[in-house]
Scaffold this motif. Structure first.
Motif, PDB file in Angstrom:
ATOM      1  N   ASN A 164     -24.626 -13.890  16.153  1.00 58.32           N
ATOM      2  CA  ASN A 164     -23.259 -13.925  15.645  1.00 58.32           C
ATOM      3  C   ASN A 164     -22.446 -12.772  16.227  1.00 58.32           C
ATOM      4  O   ASN A 164     -21.804 -11.996  15.505  1.00 58.32           O
ATOM      5  N   ASN A 165     -22.438 -12.682  17.540  1.00 55.35           N
ATOM      6  CA  ASN A 165     -21.766 -11.592  18.248  1.00 55.35           C
ATOM      7  C   ASN A 165     -20.253 -11.747  18.142  1.00 55.35           C
ATOM      8  O   ASN A 165     -19.689 -12.737  18.583  1.00 55.35           O
ATOM      9  N   ALA A 166     -19.589 -10.750  17.581  1.00 49.17           N
ATOM     10  CA  ALA A 166     -18.144 -10.811  17.385  1.00 49.17           C
ATOM     11  C   ALA A 166     -17.373 -10.165  18.529  1.00 49.17           C
ATOM     12  O   ALA A 166     -16.144 -10.034  18.433  1.00 49.17           O
ATOM     13  N   ASP A 167     -18.060  -9.804  19.622  1.00 47.87           N
ATOM     14  CA  ASP A 167     -17.345  -9.058  20.668  1.00 47.87           C
ATOM     15  C   ASP A 167     -17.988  -9.224  22.041  1.00 47.87           C
ATOM     16  O   ASP A 167     -18.295  -8.241  22.708  1.00 47.87           O
ATOM     17  N   ARG A 168     -18.176 -10.478  22.497  1.00 46.22           N
ATOM     18  CA  ARG A 168     -18.730 -10.689  23.839  1.00 46.22           C
ATOM     19  C   ARG A 168     -17.599 -10.712  24.868  1.00 46.22           C
ATOM     20  O   ARG A 168     -17.060 -11.728  25.230  1.00 46.22           O
ATOM     21  N   LYS A 169     -17.216  -9.517  25.294  1.00 46.98           N
ATOM     22  CA  LYS A 169     -16.242  -9.365  26.366  1.00 46.98           C
ATOM     23  C   LYS A 169     -16.918  -9.545  27.725  1.00 46.98           C
ATOM     24  O   LYS A 169     -18.135  -9.351  27.859  1.00 46.98           O
TER      25      LYS A 169
END
Length: 271
Positions: A164-169
């Motif tokens: 549940n990665n909220a920040d895959r830039k």
């Protein structure tokens, strides 16, 4: 002594180095929102660079009130190791010059490395790439945020759905000389609510890679055993339980997840 470009350490050797080595801070990575330090770590004549994220340097987040961001970084590595895909560099939690924090092996990228994620002219998206969002530059020219249809990125997309990665830039994806793909910066992962934000939406609704079925099944088994026990040291009971539920949902659907509708599905900035 400075870190030299040397042969890649075996994972067990890297963990030993991170766990027992002497840490010498080189400086701060100024683009990071939390205190993120680059350091050299030395043990028995072996020196490598690492990233040190002390807990005391974390900025409180209203939607991640439980545990520490450092603990989530370690948890992401534990899940990555359980998949067998080697997506996250070796990462541990240990005491350092500024107190307890996450310590992660530094990943060097060749100078000529080419990214598999980026902005491309909207009418010239490379063959074999997915356009996932539209944008315009300061002159009004149309661009697309796009990424390659690459199996290494597909693995990372499955992994991000699990944690549940909220920040895959795009900038959180590294390309070492080995040809692997590594994901870093997982401090805002493992929330109990769906907060998946990523630039890797190109496979939305498509079938998961065939290999993912066995990997997810193995994860489910390990979450009921050693992996779950290891995650309990860094996450809440509910957060660990939700990892298992996300694994089951992915296995049941056998497809990549859909973007959330309640909030932006792509992190900002995306690269």
């Amino acid at each position: 002594m400075t870190a030299e470009p040397a042969a890649v350490l075996a994972e067990t050797d890297a963990l030993e180095l991170l766990g027992r080595g002497r840490i010498d801070i080189e400086g701060r990575l100024v683009d990071a929102s939390n205190t993120t330090l680059r350091a050299e770590i030395t043990l028995d004549g072996v020196t490598r660079r690492c990233v040190y994220k002390p807990v005391r340097g974390e900025r409180p987040l209203w939607d991640f009130p439980d545990g520490t961001l450092a603990g989530r970084e370690v948890s992401a590595y534990l899940v990555s190791r359980a998949t067998g895909w080697g997506l996250v560099p070796p990462t541990i939690l240990r005491d350092g010059p500024l107190g307890p924090g996450a310590l992660q092996l530094w990943i060097d990228e060749p100078a000529e490395v080419g990214s598999l994620i980026g902005f491309v002219p909207a009418f010239d998206v490379p063959e074999g790439w997915f356009a996932v969002a539209s944008a315009r530059d300061d002159d009004g020219d149309a661009y697309a945020l796009a990424h390659a249809d690459d199996p290494r990125l597909a693995r990372l997309a499955v992994f991000d759905a699990v944690i549940n990665n909220a920040d895959r830039k795009g900038g959180h994806v590294l390309y070492p000389a080995s040809g692997d793909v590594h994901g870093v910066d997982h401090g805002v992962s493992f929330h109990v609510e769906n907060k998946l934000r990523t630039v890797l939406w190109g496979w939305t609704g498509k079938p998961l890679p065939a290999e993912a079925t066995d990997v997810l099944a193995r994860l489910g088994e390990q979450l009921d055993g050693p992996l779950g026990e290891a995650l309990d040291e860094h996450l809440t009971i509910t957060e660990v339980r939700q990892v298992g539920r996300r694994v089951k949902r992915l296995m049941r659907a056998c497809r990549f997840p859909e973007p959330p509708q309640e909030w932006p599905a792509i992190p900002w900035p995306p690269i």
